[in-house]
Scaffold this motif. Sequence first.
Motif, PDB file in Angstrom:
ATOM      1  N   ASP A 274       0.792  -1.343   0.034  1.00  0.00           N
ATOM      2  CA  ASP A 274      -0.014  -0.134  -0.046  1.00  0.00           C
ATOM      3  C   ASP A 274       0.740   1.147   0.229  1.00  0.00           C
ATOM      4  OD1 ASP A 274      -2.373  -1.457   0.011  1.00  0.00           O
ATOM      5  OD2 ASP A 274      -2.928  -1.207   2.084  1.00  0.00           O
ATOM      6  N   ILE A 275       0.455   2.285  -0.356  1.00  0.00           N
ATOM      7  CA  ILE A 275       0.846   3.426  -0.612  1.00  0.00           C
ATOM      8  C   ILE A 275       0.201   4.603   0.560  1.00  0.00           C
ATOM      9  CG2 ILE A 275       1.319   5.483  -1.969  1.00  0.00           C
ATOM     10  CD1 ILE A 275       1.182   3.652  -4.429  1.00  0.00           C
ATOM     11  N   LEU A 276       1.226   5.320   1.310  1.00  0.00           N
ATOM     12  CA  LEU A 276       0.759   6.331   2.101  1.00  0.00           C
ATOM     13  C   LEU A 276       1.109   7.537   1.230  1.00  0.00           C
ATOM     14  CD1 LEU A 276       0.113   7.381   4.980  1.00  0.00           C
ATOM     15  CD2 LEU A 276       2.196   7.398   5.725  1.00  0.00           C
TER      16      LEU A 276
ATOM     17  N   PRO B 151       8.483  17.509  -0.146  1.00  0.00           N
ATOM     18  CA  PRO B 151       8.180  16.481  -1.033  1.00  0.00           C
ATOM     19  C   PRO B 151       8.754  15.060  -0.803  1.00  0.00           C
ATOM     20  CG  PRO B 151       9.807  17.911  -2.126  1.00  0.00           C
ATOM     21  CD  PRO B 151       9.113  18.632  -0.611  1.00  0.00           C
ATOM     22  N   ALA B 152       7.802  14.118  -1.224  1.00  0.00           N
ATOM     23  CA  ALA B 152       8.700  12.588  -0.640  1.00  0.00           C
ATOM     24  C   ALA B 152       8.198  11.609  -1.673  1.00  0.00           C
ATOM     25  CB  ALA B 152       8.349  12.251   0.941  1.00  0.00           C
ATOM     26  N   TRP B 153       9.194  10.648  -1.802  1.00  0.00           N
ATOM     27  CA  TRP B 153       8.689   9.451  -2.546  1.00  0.00           C
ATOM     28  C   TRP B 153       9.657   8.204  -1.916  1.00  0.00           C
ATOM     29  CZ3 TRP B 153      10.032  14.115  -4.718  1.00  0.00           C
ATOM     30  CH2 TRP B 153      11.350  14.408  -4.853  1.00  0.00           C
ATOM     31  N   GLU B 154       9.378   7.890  -0.843  1.00  0.00           N
ATOM     32  CA  GLU B 154      10.195   6.831  -0.039  1.00  0.00           C
ATOM     33  C   GLU B 154       9.571   5.446  -0.035  1.00  0.00           C
ATOM     34  OE1 GLU B 154      10.658   8.854   3.481  1.00  0.00           O
ATOM     35  OE2 GLU B 154      11.663  10.641   2.427  1.00  0.00           O
ATOM     36  N   SER B 155      10.588   4.543  -0.208  1.00  0.00           N
ATOM     37  CA  SER B 155      10.050   3.092   0.225  1.00  0.00           C
ATOM     38  C   SER B 155       9.995   2.869   1.890  1.00  0.00           C
ATOM     39  CB  SER B 155      10.773   2.200  -0.400  1.00  0.00           C
ATOM     40  OG  SER B 155      10.506   2.289  -1.869  1.00  0.00           O
ATOM     41  N   PHE B 156       9.451   2.227   2.388  1.00  0.00           N
ATOM     42  CA  PHE B 156       9.391   1.807   3.739  1.00  0.00           C
ATOM     43  C   PHE B 156       8.569   0.474   3.876  1.00  0.00           C
ATOM     44  CE2 PHE B 156       5.282   4.140   3.507  1.00  0.00           C
ATOM     45  CZ  PHE B 156       4.672   3.186   4.571  1.00  0.00           C
TER      46      PHE B 156
END
Length: 181
Positions: A120-122, A130-135
């Motif tokens: 899922d994407i938060l 700005p952010a585009w990070e995997s976790f």
Amino acid sequence: MKLMIASDIHGSACYCRKMADAFQREKADRLLLLGDLLYHGPRNDLPEEYAPKQVISILNSLKQKIFCVRGNCDTEVDQMVLEFPIIADYCVLPAGNRLIYATHGHRYHAGALPPMQAGDILLHGHTHIPAWESFGDNNLYLNPSSVSIPKEGSPHGYMILCGNRVFWKTLEGEICHSLEL
């Protein structure tokens, strides 16, 4: 469907107009607003051309295309003047084989996750960064920054979600980052 995602207008008529112009230029089907529409908040300086009544007029002119989640600066009084719903704390959207959990970011964020599953994407605003990070377990965190008060030297921006691609752009339309979901 092409979706434009923006956050944290904070009552700036100048940047709200630029966002509306970008929406028209992008020819997006819908505009998802991640909260903090009219009020600048006690921790922020007044944004350029602070004029909430003008922001109301601009946003109401787009009411058929907007859906929105509530930010920490949004109130029920704001709902009385805006002609589209703003009170939801979150919404869930499909994006390819994934789900996007869209919220403002003051309640649900990386440190206090909503009920998410692997993949899922938060998506939230609030931080103005700005952010585009995997976790986690193949999860992704996205943040479009702020339309009017970006922080940490980032430009005034928004995101475009189209199919399984997401683009982070400046209000002038320059692509700063893109990724496949």
